[in-house]
Design a protein around this motif. Structure first.
Motif, mmCIF file in Angstrom:
data_model
loop_
_atom_site.group_PDB
_atom_site.id
_atom_site.type_symbol
_atom_site.label_atom_id
_atom_site.label_comp_id
_atom_site.label_asym_id
_atom_site.label_seq_id
_atom_site.Cartn_x
_atom_site.Cartn_y
_atom_site.Cartn_z
ATOM 1 N N ALA A 1 -16.461 2.724 3.133
ATOM 2 C CA ALA A 1 -16.511 2.907 1.624
ATOM 3 C C ALA A 1 -15.463 2.277 0.935
ATOM 4 O O ALA A 1 -15.460 1.525 -0.274
ATOM 5 N N GLY A 2 -14.107 2.037 1.436
ATOM 6 C CA GLY A 2 -13.055 1.224 0.776
ATOM 7 C C GLY A 2 -13.561 -0.200 0.895
ATOM 8 O O GLY A 2 -13.174 -0.968 -0.238
ATOM 9 N N ALA A 3 -13.967 -0.695 1.959
ATOM 10 C CA ALA A 3 -14.442 -2.105 1.792
ATOM 11 C C ALA A 3 -15.623 -2.351 0.834
ATOM 12 O O ALA A 3 -15.445 -3.182 0.055
ATOM 13 N N LEU A 4 -16.685 -1.587 0.977
ATOM 14 C CA LEU A 4 -17.644 -1.644 -0.361
ATOM 15 C C LEU A 4 -16.863 -1.527 -1.703
ATOM 16 O O LEU A 4 -17.338 -2.258 -2.582
ATOM 17 N N HIS A 5 -16.067 -0.756 -1.853
ATOM 18 C CA HIS A 5 -15.457 -0.482 -3.172
ATOM 19 C C HIS A 5 -14.563 -1.913 -3.451
ATOM 20 O O HIS A 5 -14.781 -2.231 -4.527
ATOM 21 N N ALA A 6 -13.905 -2.449 -2.485
ATOM 22 C CA ALA A 6 -13.314 -3.590 -2.844
ATOM 23 C C ALA A 6 -14.153 -4.749 -3.159
ATOM 24 O O ALA A 6 -14.002 -5.381 -4.238
ATOM 25 N N ILE A 7 -15.268 -4.763 -2.554
ATOM 26 C CA ILE A 7 -16.465 -5.884 -2.978
ATOM 27 C C ILE A 7 -16.783 -5.724 -4.328
ATOM 28 O O ILE A 7 -17.034 -6.700 -5.152
ATOM 29 N N ILE A 8 -17.244 -4.407 -4.752
ATOM 30 C CA ILE A 8 -17.906 -4.212 -6.100
ATOM 31 C C ILE A 8 -17.149 -4.244 -7.129
ATOM 32 O O ILE A 8 -17.523 -4.379 -8.231
ATOM 33 N N PHE A 9 -15.873 -3.715 -6.909
ATOM 34 C CA PHE A 9 -14.847 -3.551 -7.765
ATOM 35 C C PHE A 9 -14.068 -4.997 -7.968
ATOM 36 O O PHE A 9 -13.549 -5.000 -9.122
ATOM 37 N N GLU A 10 -14.321 -5.735 -7.282
ATOM 38 C CA GLU A 10 -13.490 -6.995 -7.353
ATOM 39 C C GLU A 10 -12.192 -7.257 -7.154
ATOM 40 O O GLU A 10 -11.562 -8.262 -7.758
ATOM 41 N N PHE A 11 -11.334 -6.033 -7.004
ATOM 42 C CA PHE A 11 -9.921 -6.040 -7.002
ATOM 43 C C PHE A 11 -9.384 -5.025 -6.116
ATOM 44 O O PHE A 11 -10.129 -3.921 -6.025
ATOM 45 N N VAL A 12 -8.289 -5.359 -5.316
ATOM 46 C CA VAL A 12 -7.404 -4.399 -4.945
ATOM 47 C C VAL A 12 -6.050 -4.726 -4.970
ATOM 48 O O VAL A 12 -5.634 -5.841 -5.172
ATOM 49 N N ALA A 13 -4.943 -3.506 -5.263
ATOM 50 C CA ALA A 13 -3.827 -3.670 -5.491
ATOM 51 C C ALA A 13 -3.057 -2.504 -4.766
ATOM 52 O O ALA A 13 -3.854 -1.447 -4.666
ATOM 53 N N PRO A 14 -1.982 -2.639 -4.411
ATOM 54 C CA PRO A 14 -1.331 -1.511 -3.741
ATOM 55 C C PRO A 14 -1.240 -0.127 -4.665
ATOM 56 O O PRO A 14 -1.493 1.037 -4.184
ATOM 57 N N ASP A 15 -1.260 -0.444 -5.909
ATOM 58 C CA ASP A 15 -0.847 0.645 -6.882
ATOM 59 C C ASP A 15 -2.196 1.634 -7.111
ATOM 60 O O ASP A 15 -2.429 2.466 -7.838
ATOM 61 N N SER A 16 -3.331 0.963 -6.747
ATOM 62 C CA SER A 16 -4.665 1.501 -6.917
ATOM 63 C C SER A 16 -4.763 2.634 -5.762
ATOM 64 O O SER A 16 -5.955 3.250 -5.727
ATOM 65 N N PHE A 17 -3.870 2.687 -4.740
ATOM 66 C CA PHE A 17 -4.221 3.297 -3.669
ATOM 67 C C PHE A 17 -3.101 4.395 -3.617
ATOM 68 O O PHE A 17 -2.393 4.747 -2.152
ATOM 69 N N ARG A 18 -2.656 5.005 -4.809
ATOM 70 C CA ARG A 18 -1.816 6.106 -4.554
ATOM 71 C C ARG A 18 -2.303 7.193 -4.142
ATOM 72 O O ARG A 18 -3.536 7.409 -3.895
ATOM 73 N N ILE A 19 -1.547 8.328 -4.147
ATOM 74 C CA ILE A 19 -1.942 9.730 -3.495
ATOM 75 C C ILE A 19 -3.093 10.323 -4.424
ATOM 76 O O ILE A 19 -3.927 10.900 -3.866
#
Lengths: 338, 301
Positions: free
Chosen positions: A230-248
């Motif tokens: 799910a995380g991988a799909l999210h990254a691909i369709i959301f086109e962005f990852v950054a540390p602060d989007s994975f807070r609690i």
């Protein structure tokens, strides 16, 4: 019986077909925007993640407040492989799945010694520490540090007449159907029954010959695998990852999705995914509307709704919406039967 | 060497805050077996309340007892209204309720006071004294206030009838009830005291970390680490654990920097403090769940 069962199966396939085609057709006809298609894809992505958490917490009874960590691992594996190593996007899904399985299995080993509150505590600690882990200096070359990684949404192959949002909806939908199908079969098998046996009475399960340690650790791995995909799909369709989007927040969203949708329920996981995305996207507007219409002096925030929903559900509908619907359906049938 | 002393001193100061939170967690844990995931957010909310009273013109030393008392009432009512009916509920329900409380307090603070960082003035006079090169006046103040608070709590539990009744209710609820102690009341009282202790911790740490709704997340993690190191079933242990973790946190960063300077290899520094806490939590939970001073629980099957 056989006829009823096959009839139900045909009905399910029809429903799935409609769910797959309708948004695409609607978007082609201009009835719904690409943005809406993306929202639908995100709902499905969260449904996969909530299912992953449900496998562990709902079916196996191991409480995790830190599944956002595996969501982050999946997202980062996909993003790093696409961005730094130029791998095709689809090849990152199995790699993310495998890495998260290993990560989950490894985290599951010490977690074997923990039960109930203690496991919740350890995973809660994990959830809080995730952004810092992602910012770790030695990983910066890969992860891009605080800046994160920007991706580009893949286009449809073979000249299919779909834009990238529509194409990704098809991909996410097919992946989700496959993963739910696997989960259903898994739960219906020997492994699935031993999962639930461990949840309900660990000692009785072990006297029946179930290897508790191994089953629990593997469940942790499988659960992490689902969340990682799910995380991988999210990254691909959301086109962005950054540390602060994975807070609690991510971990809490998944927990909320599971409790609201339905603990230990496949259908509930779907509902949970929908709920998470709807709240994430529309709660701000809804909350503002609510505080205006009630003439409150302050703006209500989405988390307030999350919190109240959680506490109310524990009291009123401990089995979530799916469980509540099932109970309602049972009551209607009994009444009409009499 | 001077730096090392400085690090230890400021570790002690942070440790005082962790000790307060750890103690609050333990007070709830020993009497109800619940881990209060909302403890940090409650403390944050209290710190905001304190700021609000000061904004209205009260001095810190007037505002603090008022806020501690309000937090006490909030704690009592949370226990009585929300948690009491779930006495025999499964663990998942309890954890979910705590997460719900966390979300509510977090977002309410954001709604009421906003998400911009607020300055929280230190209540301690900025004076020079012997050794003030090593530790600031606010840090000394944190340690002193914490120690006074702990002393008062110790005296309360040790020498007052209510304290004795509360200990009895936590240790053996059935026998306590038989000798006429209102165990329910004692549990609620414990919750209230824990909230009040958390409030003091929040108000003391606010000048250091600045006031905003996210301020307590990492501090709570250290509070957990402290409680676990000391033993989550032992109040005295939790306090000691809080101080140990506070010093450990700074020492790890200090030696990490030293290592980087001498060898050029970066392993750990200030940016990894939460990872250190995570490692402490998992290590203690898996290797010695009873902590340094806690007693081993035996489960009847």
């Amino acid at each position: 019986m056989g006829a009823a069962k096959s009839g139900r199966r045909i009905g399910l396939w029809l429903l799935l077909l409609i769910l797959l085609v309708a948004p695409i057709a609607g978007s082609k006809l201009g009835l719904i925007s690409n943005f809406m298609v993306l929202q639908l894809s995100l709902m499905i992505v969260y449904a996969i993640a909530v299912l992953g958490l449900n496998l562990l917490t709902g079916y196996n009874g191991q409480i995790s407040l830190g599944h956002g960590a595996f969501f982050a691992i999946g997202a980062y594996v996909a993003a790093v492989l696409i961005d730094r190593y130029d791998l095709p996007w689809w090849s990152t899904l199995p790699i993310a799945a495998a890495s998260c399985f290993v990560a989950g299995y490894l985290f599951g080993l010490p977690a074997l010694r923990l039960e109930g509150h203690y496991l919740a505590l350890a995973t809660f600690a994990l959830a809080i520490a995730v952004p810092q882990i992602l910012k770790y200096r030695h990983l910066e070359n890969l992860t891009g540090g605080v800046q994160g990684i920007n991706l580009i949404k893949p286009d449809a192959p073979f000249g299919l007449p779909l834009n990238s949002d529509q194409w990704m909806y098809v991909v996410v939908f097919v992946v989700a159907v496959f993963m739910f199908w696997v989960a259903r079969n898994l739960l219906d098998s020997r492994i699935g029954r031993s999962l639930m046996a461990i949840r309900d009475h660990a000692m009785a399960a072990s006297t029946m010959g179930i290897n508790i340690a191994q089953t629990k650790a593997i469940t942790f791995g499988i659960s992490a695998l689902y969340v990682g995909v799910a995380g991988a799909l999210h990254a691909i369709i959301f086109e962005f990852v950054a540390p602060d989007s994975f807070r609690i927040d991510v971990s809490i969203s998944l927990l909320v999705g599971m409790v609201v949708g339905g603990v230990a329920s496949l259908f509930g996981s779907v509902l949970g995914g929908v709920f998470v995305q709807v709240i994430e996207k529309y709660a701000d507007a809804g909350a503002r509307l609510l505080s205006q219409s009630l003439h409150l002096p302050i703006d209500i925030e989405p988390w307030t709704i999350y919190g109240i929903a959680l506490i109310l559900l524990v009291y009123v509908m401990p089995t979530g919406i799916a469980g509540g619907l099932a109970a309602l359906w049972g009551r209607i049938r009994r009444r009409s039967g009499n | 060497m001077e730096q090392l002393i400085q690090q230890v001193a400021s570790g002690l100061a942070n440790g005082a805050i962790y000790a307060c939170l750890a103690l609050a967690l333990v007070m709830i844990f020993v009497s109800t077996d619940h881990i209060n995931f909302a403890q940090g957010e409650l403390a944050m909310f209290s710190a905001f309340l304190c700021w609000q009273f000061m904004d209205w013109g009260l001095t810190f030393w007037l505002a603090l007892p008022v806020v501690a008392f309000i937090s006490f009432l909030v704690g009592v009512s949370v226990e009585r209204v929300i948690l009491r009916p779930l006495h025999n509920a499964p663990v998942l329900s309890i954890v979910v309720v705590f997460i719900g409380l966390l979300a509510i307090f977090h977002s309410m603070a954001g709604s009421i006071w906003g998400h911009t960082i607020k300055q929280f003035p230190s209540p301690f006079p900025n004076v020079h004294f012997a050794g003030s090169g090593y530790i600031g006046p606010h840090q000394i103040g944190m340690v002193v206030v914490t120690l006074l608070l702990l002393l008062a709590l110790f005296a309360f539990f040790r020498y007052t009838p209510i304290g004795l009744a509360m200990r009895a209710a936590a240790q053996n609820p059935v026998s306590a009830r038989l000798v006429g102690i209102r165990v329910d009341m004692m549990l609620a009282l414990g919750w209230g005291l824990a909230a009040a202790v958390g409030a003091v911790a929040g108000a003391l740490v606010a000048p250091v970390v600045f006031l905003e709704p996210n301020m307590m997340a990492s501090i709570l993690l250290y509070g957990f680490a402290g409680a676990l190191v000391g033993g989550i079933s032992s109040p005295g242990g939790a306090v000691a654990g809080g101080f140990i973790v506070g010093i450990l946190e700074n020492l790890v960063a200090y030696f990490g920097n030293l290592l980087e300077k001498s060898t050029g290899i970066y392993v750990v520094g200030n940016g990894e403090k939460l990872m250190v806490a995570l490692i402490i939590v998992i290590t203690v939970l898996t290797l010695k769940p009873s902590g340094l001073f806690g007693h081993v629980t035996v489960k009847r099957v």
